[in-house]
Design an enzyme around this catalytic site. Structure first.
Site, PDB file in Angstrom:
ATOM      1  N   HIS A 282      -3.122  -7.295   2.851  1.00  0.00           N
ATOM      2  CA  HIS A 282      -2.418  -7.226   4.157  1.00  0.00           C
ATOM      3  C   HIS A 282      -3.459  -6.914   5.571  1.00  0.00           C
ATOM      4  O   HIS A 282      -3.442  -7.179   6.997  1.00  0.00           O
ATOM      5  CB  HIS A 282      -1.023  -7.527   4.702  1.00  0.00           C
ATOM      6  CG  HIS A 282      -0.952  -6.541   4.631  1.00  0.00           C
ATOM      7  ND1 HIS A 282      -0.423  -5.602   6.438  1.00  0.00           N
ATOM      8  CD2 HIS A 282      -0.218  -5.167   5.215  1.00  0.00           C
ATOM      9  CE1 HIS A 282       0.043  -4.724   6.436  1.00  0.00           C
ATOM     10  NE2 HIS A 282       0.467  -4.195   5.268  1.00  0.00           N
TER      11      HIS A 282
ATOM     12  N   SER B 101      -3.989  -2.429  -0.086  1.00  0.00           N
ATOM     13  CA  SER B 101      -3.265  -3.165   0.565  1.00  0.00           C
ATOM     14  C   SER B 101      -4.055  -4.994   0.508  1.00  0.00           C
ATOM     15  O   SER B 101      -4.901  -4.964   1.180  1.00  0.00           O
ATOM     16  CB  SER B 101      -2.747  -2.637   1.373  1.00  0.00           C
ATOM     17  OG  SER B 101      -1.752  -3.319   2.374  1.00  0.00           O
TER      18      SER B 101
ATOM     19  N   CYS C 174       8.327   4.839  17.053  1.00  0.00           N
ATOM     20  CA  CYS C 174       8.659   5.134  17.466  1.00  0.00           C
ATOM     21  C   CYS C 174      10.519   6.104  16.432  1.00  0.00           C
ATOM     22  O   CYS C 174      10.954   5.223  15.700  1.00  0.00           O
ATOM     23  CB  CYS C 174       9.773   3.829  18.399  1.00  0.00           C
ATOM     24  SG  CYS C 174      11.269   4.114  19.362  1.00  0.00           S
TER      25      CYS C 174
ATOM     26  N   GLY D 243       1.015  -1.252   0.251  1.00  0.00           N
ATOM     27  CA  GLY D 243       0.299   0.150   0.316  1.00  0.00           C
ATOM     28  C   GLY D 243       0.902   1.525   0.204  1.00  0.00           C
ATOM     29  O   GLY D 243       0.580   2.108  -0.236  1.00  0.00           O
ATOM     30  N   THR D 244       2.011   1.476   0.829  1.00  0.00           N
ATOM     31  CA  THR D 244       3.282   2.453   0.991  1.00  0.00           C
ATOM     32  C   THR D 244       3.418   2.644  -0.562  1.00  0.00           C
ATOM     33  O   THR D 244       3.609   4.259  -0.810  1.00  0.00           O
ATOM     34  CB  THR D 244       3.971   1.497   1.613  1.00  0.00           C
ATOM     35  OG1 THR D 244       3.761   1.803   3.042  1.00  0.00           O
ATOM     36  CG2 THR D 244       5.170   3.264   1.518  1.00  0.00           C
TER      37      THR D 244
ATOM     38  N   GLN E 291      -7.804   1.245   4.487  1.00  0.00           N
ATOM     39  CA  GLN E 291      -8.340   0.899   5.852  1.00  0.00           C
ATOM     40  C   GLN E 291      -9.377   0.604   5.241  1.00  0.00           C
ATOM     41  O   GLN E 291     -10.134   0.035   6.512  1.00  0.00           O
ATOM     42  CB  GLN E 291      -7.550   1.938   6.512  1.00  0.00           C
ATOM     43  CG  GLN E 291      -6.799   1.589   6.995  1.00  0.00           C
ATOM     44  CD  GLN E 291      -6.479   0.558   8.241  1.00  0.00           C
ATOM     45  OE1 GLN E 291      -7.087  -0.621   8.276  1.00  0.00           O
ATOM     46  NE2 GLN E 291      -4.979   0.835   8.389  1.00  0.00           N
TER      47      GLN E 291
ATOM     48  N   ASN F  12      -7.035   5.458   9.187  1.00  0.00           N
ATOM     49  CA  ASN F  12      -6.045   4.243  10.242  1.00  0.00           C
ATOM     50  C   ASN F  12      -6.473   4.076  11.523  1.00  0.00           C
ATOM     51  O   ASN F  12      -6.336   3.169  12.540  1.00  0.00           O
ATOM     52  CB  ASN F  12      -4.833   3.959   9.878  1.00  0.00           C
ATOM     53  CG  ASN F  12      -3.803   4.739   9.788  1.00  0.00           C
ATOM     54  OD1 ASN F  12      -4.632   5.907   9.373  1.00  0.00           O
ATOM     55  ND2 ASN F  12      -2.772   4.818  10.426  1.00  0.00           N
TER      56      ASN F  12
ATOM     57  N   THR G  48       9.439  -8.305 -12.518  1.00  0.00           N
ATOM     58  CA  THR G  48       8.294  -9.234 -12.590  1.00  0.00           C
ATOM     59  C   THR G  48       7.291  -9.338 -11.651  1.00  0.00           C
ATOM     60  O   THR G  48       7.752  -9.042 -10.467  1.00  0.00           O
ATOM     61  CB  THR G  48       9.275 -10.771 -12.790  1.00  0.00           C
ATOM     62  OG1 THR G  48      10.014 -11.031 -13.457  1.00  0.00           O
ATOM     63  CG2 THR G  48       8.030 -11.500 -12.216  1.00  0.00           C
TER      64      THR G  48
HETATM   65  N1  PLP Z   1      -2.328   3.594   4.225  1.00  0.00           N
HETATM   66  C1  PLP Z   1      -2.681   3.467   5.468  1.00  0.00           C
HETATM   67  C2  PLP Z   1      -4.107   4.153   5.486  1.00  0.00           C
HETATM   68  C3  PLP Z   1      -2.512   2.366   6.320  1.00  0.00           C
HETATM   69  O1  PLP Z   1      -3.065   2.409   6.881  1.00  0.00           O
HETATM   70  C4  PLP Z   1      -1.306   1.497   5.936  1.00  0.00           C
HETATM   71  C5  PLP Z   1      -0.823   0.593   6.606  1.00  0.00           C
HETATM   72  O2  PLP Z   1      -0.378   0.496   7.940  1.00  0.00           O
HETATM   73  C6  PLP Z   1      -0.566   2.107   4.545  1.00  0.00           C
HETATM   74  C7  PLP Z   1      -0.958   3.064   4.197  1.00  0.00           C
HETATM   75  C8  PLP Z   1       0.341   1.126   3.792  1.00  0.00           C
HETATM   76  O3  PLP Z   1       0.616   0.083   3.872  1.00  0.00           O
HETATM   77  P1  PLP Z   1       1.142  -1.667   3.149  1.00  0.00           P
HETATM   78  O4  PLP Z   1       1.585  -2.151   4.589  1.00  0.00           O
HETATM   79  O5  PLP Z   1       0.829  -2.420   2.965  1.00  0.00           O
HETATM   80  O6  PLP Z   1       2.808  -0.603   3.035  1.00  0.00           O
END
Ligand code: PLP
Length: 383
Positions: free
Chosen positions: A201, A199, A323, A71-72, A179, A151, A237
């Protein structure tokens, strides 16, 4: 000790059905999706099948879905990719104060490269301030980024209004729906945004797989250069088994979301009622929320100590704090909502999920009451 996991917003356990799909793919599909022979075509079909399922979850058409490594990465691709493709007359990026670090730090990187970055504040109820947004978006704005569900608080943002305001000035709109997907209905056409991040996971799929939905015709530069995978939007890939897992997880989410939302919402409300009955407890985020999340501040406590004490009792929760360089940084989200530092310091996020039971929640609520009281009485002795 039976452990209780109440941190589904951090990550969700892999659905056993998704695991089976991934295991079967890892065993049987050995080709590279870019290869023209039979082996390659098996892998290609697997990826395209998953693309259709992910697209269906958000009302998109499959060719608009770009698979990423997280997601990042999807957020980075949207912010940096849209900015890089914007006309030279647009050198401003507007993001909300409550975005995930994936968006916050992508915007920061743009600022370091000379972009004007403006941050829209949020109200104490967790909703972004649309008047503040209106005041900041202008004809020099390249893009606006506002998430769909936060989140930390779970508060659902007025993305439709955000998109309308941005459109009035011809700015592109990115929405982080990481989220939201799987928790509430998400429809890219109804939201009327240009890009939307997902994302796997966070919806019972594997870690390390994400997607960026990119509206057809959107001008966006690729971040990762190499081969022509993902229609030249993301080289490399493909993670075939991970993508297949994402596809299956998305399909399950689409089929089971409504029933699960009702079930989890009832459980969350039960937990919330117990927590808010404790003296000095306050909910953070009074706006409309996704059904699985509640964030509560316990006055006069330190959330990290509560988290550690709960962990010893087998209960996993989270604090918004991160942290950074050895120091605990209070949540930028709760600070962005204008909450006082002391309240932020004592805030704990509880996020329920598919495996959560009522019995577990009641045990968790009793444990929270115990650790909060223990921490307060220790502080009274010290004082
Ligand atoms: N955006 C939001 C709102 C999230 O809560 C998260 C993960 O905590 C991310 C992006 C990032 O996703 P990923 O963990 O797949 O990099």
């Amino acid at each position: 000790m039976e452990r209780i996991y109440l941190d589904h917003n951090a990550t969700t356990p892999l659905d056993p059905r998704v695991f089976e799909t991934m295991a079967a793919i890892l065993r049987a599909v050995t080709g590279n999706p870019s290869s023209l022979h039979w082996f390659g075509q098996q892998a290609r079909a697997t990826v395209e099948d998953a693309r259709s399922r992910v697209a269906a979850l958000v009302g998109a058409s499959p060719p608009e879905v770009v698979f990423t490594g997280s997601g990042t990465e999807a957020d980075n691709l949207a912010l940096r990719g849209l900015a890089a493709a914007a006309p030279a007359s647009r050198r401003k990026v507007v993001v909300s104060a409550i975005e995930h670090h994936a968006v916050v730090n992508s915007a920061k990187a743009l600022a370091e490269e000379g972009w004007t970055v403006e941050t829209v504040r949020a109200f104490p109820d967790g909703l972004v301030d649309l008047d503040d947004l209106r005041a900041r978006v202008d004809d020099r704005t390249a893009l606006v980024a506002v998430m769909l569900a936060n989140n930390e608080t779970g508060v659902i943002q007025p993305v439709v209004e955000v998109a309308r305001l941005a459109r009035e000035h011809g700015a592109a709109v990115h929405c982080d729906a990481v989220q939201a997907a799987g928790k509430i209905a998400v429809d890219v056409r109804a939201l009327d945004v240009d890009t939307l991040a997902l994302s796997a996971h966070k919806l019972y799929g594997p870690q390390g797989v994400g997607a960026l939905w990119v509206k057809r015709g959107t001008r966006m530069k690729a971040l990762i250069r190499g081969g022509s995978q993902e229609r030249n939007r993301r080289a490399g890939t493909e993670n075939v088994a991970g993508i297949a897992g994402f596809g299956h997880a998305a399909e399950i989410a689409r089929e089971e979301r409504e029933a699960e939302a009702l079930r989890q919402g009832t459980l969350r409300d039960l937990l919330e009622a117990r927590l808010l009955a404790l003296p000095g407890a306050r909910r953070n985020g009074d706006g409309p929320r996704v059904p699985n999340t509640v964030n509560v501040s316990f006055e006069g406590t330190e959330a990290e100590s509560l988290l550690m004490a709960l962990d010893l009792m087998g209960i996993a929760v989270s604090t918004g704090a991160a942290c950074a360089a050895g120091a605990i940084e209070p949540s930028h989200v709760l600070r962005g909502m204008g909450l006082p530092r002391a309240r932020v310091q004592g805030s704990v996020r509880f996020s329920v999920g598919r495996g959560t039971t009522e019995a577990a929640l009641l045990r968790a609520a009793a444990a929270v009451a115990e650790v909060v009281e223990r921490q307060r009485s220790r502080d009274r002795v010290r004082a």
